[in-house]
Structure formats: C-alpha cells, structure tokens
Design a protein around this motif. Structure first.
Motif, mmCIF file in Angstrom:
data_model
loop_
_atom_site.group_PDB
_atom_site.id
_atom_site.type_symbol
_atom_site.label_atom_id
_atom_site.label_comp_id
_atom_site.label_asym_id
_atom_site.label_seq_id
_atom_site.Cartn_x
_atom_site.Cartn_y
_atom_site.Cartn_z
ATOM 1 N N UNK A 33 25.050 87.263 -46.546
ATOM 2 C CA UNK A 33 25.696 87.558 -47.824
ATOM 3 C C UNK A 33 24.746 87.596 -49.004
ATOM 4 N N UNK A 34 23.637 86.857 -48.915
ATOM 5 C CA UNK A 34 22.679 86.856 -50.025
ATOM 6 C C UNK A 34 22.093 88.257 -50.239
ATOM 7 N N UNK A 35 21.846 88.969 -49.140
ATOM 8 C CA UNK A 35 21.279 90.317 -49.249
ATOM 9 C C UNK A 35 22.265 91.269 -49.914
ATOM 10 N N UNK A 36 23.551 91.132 -49.581
ATOM 11 C CA UNK A 36 24.572 91.987 -50.198
ATOM 12 C C UNK A 36 24.731 91.619 -51.666
ATOM 13 N N UNK A 37 24.780 90.328 -51.948
ATOM 14 C CA UNK A 37 24.928 89.875 -53.334
ATOM 15 C C UNK A 37 23.791 90.391 -54.209
ATOM 16 N N UNK A 38 22.615 90.480 -53.630
ATOM 17 C CA UNK A 38 21.448 90.945 -54.387
ATOM 18 C C UNK A 38 21.540 92.413 -54.778
ATOM 19 N N UNK A 39 22.465 93.155 -54.176
ATOM 20 C CA UNK A 39 22.631 94.569 -54.515
ATOM 21 C C UNK A 39 23.779 94.814 -55.500
ATOM 22 N N UNK A 40 24.524 93.780 -55.828
ATOM 23 C CA UNK A 40 25.709 93.953 -56.676
ATOM 24 C C UNK A 40 25.316 94.162 -58.136
ATOM 25 N N UNK A 41 26.125 94.907 -58.881
ATOM 26 C CA UNK A 41 25.838 95.094 -60.306
ATOM 27 C C UNK A 41 26.095 93.827 -61.103
ATOM 28 N N UNK A 42 25.377 93.665 -62.175
ATOM 29 C CA UNK A 42 25.557 92.504 -63.052
ATOM 30 C C UNK A 42 27.023 92.385 -63.466
ATOM 31 N N UNK A 43 27.529 91.166 -63.430
ATOM 32 C CA UNK A 43 28.917 90.921 -63.804
ATOM 33 C C UNK A 43 29.891 90.949 -62.656
ATOM 34 N N UNK A 44 29.434 91.385 -61.468
ATOM 35 C CA UNK A 44 30.300 91.385 -60.285
ATOM 36 C C UNK A 44 30.523 89.943 -59.828
ATOM 37 N N UNK A 45 31.493 89.768 -58.944
ATOM 38 C CA UNK A 45 31.802 88.436 -58.446
ATOM 39 C C UNK A 45 31.555 88.317 -56.951
ATOM 40 N N UNK A 46 31.204 87.118 -56.521
ATOM 41 C CA UNK A 46 31.037 86.796 -55.106
ATOM 42 C C UNK A 46 31.995 85.667 -54.776
ATOM 43 N N UNK A 47 32.800 85.853 -53.736
ATOM 44 C CA UNK A 47 33.699 84.798 -53.268
ATOM 45 C C UNK A 47 33.118 84.254 -51.970
ATOM 46 N N UNK A 48 32.532 83.067 -52.052
ATOM 47 C CA UNK A 48 31.882 82.443 -50.902
ATOM 48 C C UNK A 48 32.921 81.699 -50.078
ATOM 49 N N UNK A 49 33.163 82.195 -48.868
ATOM 50 C CA UNK A 49 34.131 81.565 -47.978
ATOM 51 C C UNK A 49 33.378 80.866 -46.851
ATOM 52 N N UNK A 50 33.329 79.552 -46.920
ATOM 53 C CA UNK A 50 32.544 78.771 -45.959
ATOM 54 C C UNK A 50 33.338 78.423 -44.709
ATOM 55 N N UNK A 51 34.655 78.382 -44.817
ATOM 56 C CA UNK A 51 35.523 78.046 -43.691
ATOM 57 C C UNK A 51 35.108 76.738 -43.020
ATOM 58 N N UNK A 52 34.710 75.757 -43.831
ATOM 59 C CA UNK A 52 34.387 74.434 -43.309
ATOM 60 C C UNK A 52 33.066 74.320 -42.581
#
Length: 200
Positions: A33-52
C-alpha cells in the motif's frame, strides 16, 4: 480516476476538507500500500485496514510517513486506538459501528470520521450518527469478500439524493467506470485495486 474524483469533489462543494479520493488498503489485494499511496495526489485519503494484523502499528507508521510526505489524509479502519497510536487523521467505521462516530469526534475533534453504508437507510444512519461522510458500496462488481450485489450508477445517484449528505462510491471503481459516476452527486470516489491498476 483522480481527475473524476476531483471533479466530483468540486461539484459537491466538499466540506471539512473531505478528500475527493480514498484509497482503501487490503492485505491481499494491495500488498504494497505504501507504493500506491506514494502515487496519490496531494489531499487524497488512505484508509488503512489492518484487520487485526500483528504488525499493524508498524505498517500504519510506514503509511503515516508516506502520508506526511505526500500531503495525504490517513484514516484507520475501525481501530481508534491504533489511529491514535500512529497519529492518524481519523477513522473509517464499518456499518455496524457507525453509531460510534459522534463519540469519536468528541474525543478527537480534529479527526475525520467516515462510515461504511450498504443501503440508503444505513447511509442516513451513519450521517445522523455524526459521520462526516459515508462510503456506499458496492457500486460495481467487486472482488471484495464483503461486497454485496452491485447497485450501479443510477441507484447510487438515487441513494445520494435521498441521503442528502456526503457520499463516496466504492466497489469496482476504476478509471473507466469512474466516468460513469460523474452525475451521481458523490463527494468523491473510493477504490482498492482501481488505484493499483490505472488501466482498469
């Protein structure tokens, strides 16, 4: 997809700095997910789902670092304690826990709190419970284990009109299908794999 999301956000007049685009992580479908997050435009959101996951704090901290560098908003799925621990910007609640929104916002006034909704009634309840926005799903056919029968663009637009509040669309949303949602009244788009594969 980011352009369509930005268009929707501007048209909806998003309040409380709601991101126009939300990336939902998934341990199996988005293993990096870090690689995808690094491509997102400024101001976008990331919902981190750890599922425990046992390493949730470490993975969340890595996403937090990317979010700070990229100017992203980081939410944690369900786990408010984890959100506070890693310095996230809020939480995303499953539909069954949407009633906790107001209490979480009282405890963390700066947090952004969103909630999942799989029906018009659930969307109304989520907003009435204090969520800043709801995430309606599934819009299109999705590989998610929790995805129900897709509602499609027309029924989604009806849901948005009836709810009269900020709604995101999630489920099978990629670059191509995002364009079908321009007239739905959504405040923005949400995706899992759609952001990992720009050709979808």
């Amino acid at each position: 997809m980011a352009r369509t999301a930005a268009f929707l956000g501007r048209r909806a007049g998003a309040r409380k700095a709601l991101p126009a685009l939300l990336f939902f992580t998934d341990p199996e479908r988005t293993p990096n997910p870090e690689a995808i997050a690094a491509t997102l435009p400024r101001g976008a959101g990331v919902v981190f789902r750890a599922f425990g996951a046992a390493d949730a704090a470490e993975r969340g901290a890595r996403l937090r670092a990317v979010a700070r560098t990229r100017g992203l908003i980081l939410l944690v799925g369900q786990d408010a304690a984890l959100a506070a621990r890693i310095g996230a910007d809020g939480v995303h609640l499953p539909e069954r826990l949407a009633h906790r929104a107001r209490r979480l916002k009282a405890a963390h006034p700066r947090w952004l709190v969103t909630a999942a909704a799989h029906s018009t009634l659930a969307a109304r309840r989520g907003l009435a419970a204090g969520a800043d926005a709801v995430v309606a799903s599934a819009v299109f056919a999705s590989r998610s284990a929790s995805a129900g029968r897709p509602i499609g663009a027309v029924r989604l637009a009806l849901l948005v009109r009836r709810v009269k509040g900020p709604v995101y669309g999630l489920g099978g949303v990629g670059n191509k299908k995002a364009r079908l949602l321009k007239d739905t009244g959504l405040v923005g788009l949400a995706a899992v794999e759609g952001l990992a594969n720009p050709r979808t």
